[in-house]
Design a protein around this motif. Structure first.
Motif, short mmCIF file in Angstrom:
data_model
loop_
_atom_site.label_atom_id
_atom_site.label_comp_id
_atom_site.label_asym_id
_atom_site.label_seq_id
_atom_site.Cartn_x
_atom_site.Cartn_y
_atom_site.Cartn_z
N GLN A 232 0.84 -1.20 0.00
CA GLN A 232 0.00 0.00 0.00
C GLN A 232 0.88 1.26 0.00
O GLN A 232 0.62 2.20 -0.75
N ARG A 233 1.91 1.25 0.80
CA ARG A 233 2.82 2.41 0.86
C ARG A 233 3.49 2.64 -0.49
O ARG A 233 3.59 3.79 -0.96
N ALA A 234 3.93 1.57 -1.14
CA ALA A 234 4.57 1.69 -2.44
C ALA A 234 3.61 2.30 -3.47
O ALA A 234 4.02 3.15 -4.27
N LEU A 235 2.35 1.87 -3.44
CA LEU A 235 1.35 2.44 -4.35
C LEU A 235 1.15 3.93 -4.10
O LEU A 235 1.10 4.73 -5.04
N ILE A 236 1.04 4.30 -2.84
CA ILE A 236 0.82 5.71 -2.50
C ILE A 236 2.02 6.55 -2.92
O ILE A 236 1.85 7.64 -3.50
N LEU A 237 3.22 6.06 -2.66
CA LEU A 237 4.41 6.81 -3.06
C LEU A 237 4.51 6.93 -4.58
O LEU A 237 4.92 7.97 -5.10
N ILE B 247 -6.47 4.42 -6.80
CA ILE B 247 -7.17 4.83 -5.57
C ILE B 247 -7.97 3.65 -5.01
O ILE B 247 -7.95 3.38 -3.80
N ARG B 248 -8.65 2.95 -5.89
CA ARG B 248 -9.45 1.79 -5.47
C ARG B 248 -8.56 0.72 -4.86
O ARG B 248 -8.91 0.10 -3.84
N GLN B 249 -7.40 0.50 -5.45
CA GLN B 249 -6.49 -0.52 -4.94
C GLN B 249 -5.99 -0.16 -3.54
O GLN B 249 -5.92 -1.02 -2.66
N VAL B 250 -5.67 1.11 -3.32
CA VAL B 250 -5.23 1.56 -2.00
C VAL B 250 -6.36 1.36 -0.98
O VAL B 250 -6.13 0.89 0.13
N ALA B 251 -7.58 1.72 -1.38
CA ALA B 251 -8.73 1.56 -0.48
C ALA B 251 -9.00 0.09 -0.16
O ALA B 251 -9.29 -0.26 0.99
N GLU B 252 -8.89 -0.76 -1.16
CA GLU B 252 -9.10 -2.20 -0.94
C GLU B 252 -8.02 -2.76 -0.01
O GLU B 252 -8.32 -3.59 0.86
N ASN C 126 -8.88 -1.96 3.54
CA ASN C 126 -9.89 -2.88 4.08
C ASN C 126 -9.28 -4.22 4.47
O ASN C 126 -9.61 -4.79 5.51
N VAL C 127 -8.38 -4.73 3.64
CA VAL C 127 -7.74 -6.00 3.95
C VAL C 127 -6.84 -5.86 5.17
O VAL C 127 -6.81 -6.74 6.03
N ILE C 128 -6.12 -4.75 5.26
CA ILE C 128 -5.27 -4.50 6.43
C ILE C 128 -6.11 -4.49 7.70
O ILE C 128 -5.75 -5.12 8.70
N ALA C 129 -7.25 -3.82 7.66
CA ALA C 129 -8.14 -3.78 8.83
C ALA C 129 -8.64 -5.18 9.18
O ALA C 129 -8.72 -5.54 10.37
N ALA C 130 -8.95 -5.97 8.18
CA ALA C 130 -9.44 -7.33 8.42
C ALA C 130 -8.35 -8.20 9.05
O ALA C 130 -8.61 -8.96 9.99
#
Length: 64
Positions: free
Chosen positions: A16-21, A35-40, A43-47
């Motif tokens: 996720q960090r790599a995508l954001i950077l 954006i969708r991939q970061v959001a998904e 959700n997986v991180i929270a799960a």
């Protein structure tokens, strides 16, 4: 199992960090797919964090 969950969590966060950077490198708004991939991933991180917390709770000794 907690070690495996921790390792998975670290991999997900790193991805996720790599995508954001990578998105930050470009001017303008990022693609909706990025954006969708970061959001998904969020959700997986929270799960995974929830499952890790449940696992930790189950292995804790019950007070008497």
């Amino acid at each position: 199992m907690p070690d495996k969950l921790d390792a998975l969590l670290e991999r997900l966060k790193a991805h996720q960090r790599a995508l954001i950077l990578a998105m930050a490198e470009h001017d303008g708004l990022p693609a909706q797919s990025a954006i969708r991939q970061v959001a998904e991933l969020e959700n997986v991180i929270a799960a995974v964090e929830a499952v890790a917390a449940e696992e930790a709770e189950q292995t804790r000794p019950t007070p008497r």
